[in-house]
Structures are given as C-alpha cells and as structure tokens.
Design an enzyme around this catalytic site. Structure first.
Site, PDB file in Angstrom:
ATOM      1  N   SER A 140      42.643 -14.231  39.609  1.00 59.74           N
ATOM      2  CA  SER A 140      43.922 -13.764  39.852  1.00 59.74           C
ATOM      3  C   SER A 140      44.881 -14.365  38.538  1.00 59.74           C
ATOM      4  CB  SER A 140      44.422 -14.171  41.026  1.00 59.74           C
ATOM      5  OG  SER A 140      45.613 -13.208  41.236  1.00 59.74           O
ATOM      6  N   ASP A 267      42.156  -2.829  45.026  1.00 61.19           N
ATOM      7  CA  ASP A 267      42.980  -4.229  45.094  1.00 61.19           C
ATOM      8  C   ASP A 267      44.270  -4.198  45.751  1.00 61.19           C
ATOM      9  OD1 ASP A 267      44.416  -6.770  44.694  1.00 61.19           O
ATOM     10  OD2 ASP A 267      42.650  -7.181  43.276  1.00 61.19           O
ATOM     11  N   HIS A 295      41.320  -8.041  47.052  1.00 64.63           N
ATOM     12  CA  HIS A 295      41.763  -9.117  45.781  1.00 64.63           C
ATOM     13  C   HIS A 295      41.163 -10.333  46.112  1.00 64.63           C
ATOM     14  CE1 HIS A 295      44.632 -10.683  42.987  1.00 64.63           C
ATOM     15  NE2 HIS A 295      44.633 -11.603  43.786  1.00 64.63           N
TER      16      HIS A 295
END
Length: 328
Positions: A140, A267, A295
């Site tokens: 991320s 996502d 995600h």
C-alpha cells in the site's frame, strides 16, 4: 510460478478480501529484535530484524515496508516476513517515522512520497552487509514509497529486486474513493489511527502547526488530515500538492530494477486511475493485475479453514527467480 491471482470460491467479495485476512491468523508468531537507528537529522528509525540476526554473508536480505499506520504487528507484514524467512531470506521491517513503539523525536513523520529514509536504511544495510543481495517488498503506502524510490534511482537503485502490492499510485483520486468506500469504514479506521499517532507527539507538532488536541480530533476526513497535518509538516502547499508530487504512477516507467507489481482491479480503497497498465511501466516491471483480490488481500484456496496467502507464495518465488538469474 503463475503470477495471476485467483480468489478462493468462498471469498470473492472485495471487502471480504480486504477485511477478513487479519482475523485468519491471530496467533502468528515471529521472533524479532528492534533496533533504533539514528538518522542524519537526529531522529530515529525503528527496524525490526528477524532472529537470528543476519551475518555478513551472501544470504539474501529482504526489506519489508508497511502501509499507512502499519507496523510489525500488521498481519500482512508479519506474514510476509515469516514467509520470506522460511524461503531462506534474512528479513528486516522498516517502520516509517512515528509508526514504531515510540513516537519519533521530530515534528515530521512520513508520507507516501518520502523516500529519503528508505534510501538511508538501504545505504546502512549495504555498508553492513556488502555481499548480500537486497530485495524489498512494499504494501500500500509502502509500495508507493518503494515505487517512487525505484523510479528516482533508476539504474542506481540499491535493490536487486522489488515487489509492490496494492500501491495507491494515484493518491488524490484514491483518497476520494476511501472517503466513501464501505460506508466510510476504511476512512474511519485509518483516520482514527492517524489521529492517535499524531496525538502522542502533539507537543512537537504544536510548534509547527499550532494545532490543539481538540482541533486534531475534529478533523473529519483523510483529505483534511493531509491538508492540515501531512502537507505542511513535509513542505507541501496543501493536500492536492502533496498528492500530485508523491503519487507513484509517473515513476513506474523509470524503474530499472526487476519489480513485480501486484494490484487488484476491485481494490475498494484505490481508484481506477491507480490501476497500472502495460503502457505505464518500464520493461523491468512485471504486472500482476487481477480482477479480484481486494486491498492487500489475495486470499485463495479451496478450504475455508486453511486459506492460502497467495502473496506469501508469489513474492518469495519472484525474489528467488531473480536470484537465480544473477547466478547464471
């Protein structure tokens, strides 16, 4: 290995892929030591080294970069560290400033485009272990930082291979997605953690931003947080300026290090603009964009009692394949 992810039949929902994995292994154990590494600007970075501590040999070393407000206890970080260790790697997790056990000393913290700390840590590791091949995996926000570092350094990167998972390559549009996704659950989770970590160093921040605890608590969304705290603390005009200058997407074409980029089209925390395409990347980048995965989820397998953590299979495999190419 086939780097195309296929979700478990019992877990095809994007929100389930995103939320549930943290509950699958509540007792996952990892032995590690914390090192406080002084920085050139008189701050400290917390490094979490897997035991036993690495030696100066040719055994490969992998660096793990966590996501927004993550740390050594984040399920994806701990799981990846364990998987890499089992695959024969020495492993270290770099906590971004103010994400470790203690608040960092300076007013500044970290953000999606801050690469100088990563470069400093890599230089330090390289000086200690000059014979070790170095790999890095970023999740991320950590993936965006890693991408920007690779693009900035080009052929001078200190890494031999890299993997980027669920990176917010388009920060502004992705922030807008988080503001509404899943009944604002993701925004609340992240904003609460950001406020908590900010509050423990409020005395430092007061001198720079003149914000009270009540004003920090009253911040309503992530864009406002970045506008009032992240941007001014790190030299940006405002949140929009920060997002524009820190998004990783423009750096994908500049990468000269073998890099695996993993992304899911569904996502729920990132925008469609953040999905990388073949036109966005250099020839050194291998894209693994799947239709599903959520995600930082990517849970597969046929047995709900024994889910498969696909990331923990494909990323060590990718690194090992790149190591084999070096030997040939």
């Amino acid at each position: 290995m086939d780097y195309q992810f296929k979700p478990a039949w019992w877990m095809t929902n994007a929100h389930a892929q995103t939320i549930l994995p943290r509950f699958f292994r509540p007792n996952l154990k990892l032995n590690y030591d914390i090192e406080l590494l002084p920085t050139p600007d008189h701050d400290e970075l917390e490094l979490a080294w897997t035991k036993p501590q690495p030696k100066n040999n040719d055994k490969p070393l992998a660096i793990v970069l966590h996501g927004l407000e993550g740390n050594i206890d984040s399920f994806y970080a701990k799981g990846m560290m364990k998987a890499l260790q089992l695959a024969g790697f020495d492993v270290v997790l770099m906590h971004f400033r103010n994400c470790g056990q203690q608040a960092n000393k300076l007013a500044r913290a970290y953000h999606s485009g801050e690469t100088s700390d990563l470069d400093f840590v890599l230089c330090e590791i390289k000086s200690r272990f000059p014979n070790k091949p170095l790999m890095a995996v970023g999740f991320s926000l950590g993936g965006n930082v890693l991408t920007k570092y690779l693009g900035e350094c080009k052929e001078h990167s200190k890494l031999d291979a890299a993997a980027v998972v669920s990176a917010p390559f388009a920060l502004a549009s992705s922030c807008k997605v988080i503001q509404t996704s899943c009944f604002k659950l993701y925004q609340k989770y992240l904003l609460d953690r950001l406020k908590k970590s900010t509050s423990r160093k409020l005395d430092h921040i007061k001198e720079n931003l003149n914000l009270t605890a009540q004003q920090v608590s009253a911040i309503r969304d992530l864009w406002e947080f970045d506008n009032k705290i992240t941007a001014p603390l790190h030299g940006f005009i405002d949140a929009a300026d920060y997002y524009l200058k820190s998004s990783g997407k423009p750096y994908l074409k500049r990468i000269k290090t073998p890099t695996l980029v993993i992304h899911a089209q569904d996502d729920p925390m990132l925008s469609k603009e953040a999905i990388p395409t073949a036109q966005d990347v250099s020839r050194f980048v291998k894209l693994a964009v799947s239709k599903q995965g959520g995600h930082v989820g990517f849970i597969g397998g046929t047995n709900p009692l024994k889910p498969t953590f696909w990331l923990e299979q494909c990323i060590p495999d990718f690194f090992l394949q790149e190591l084999k190419k070096r030997i040939k």
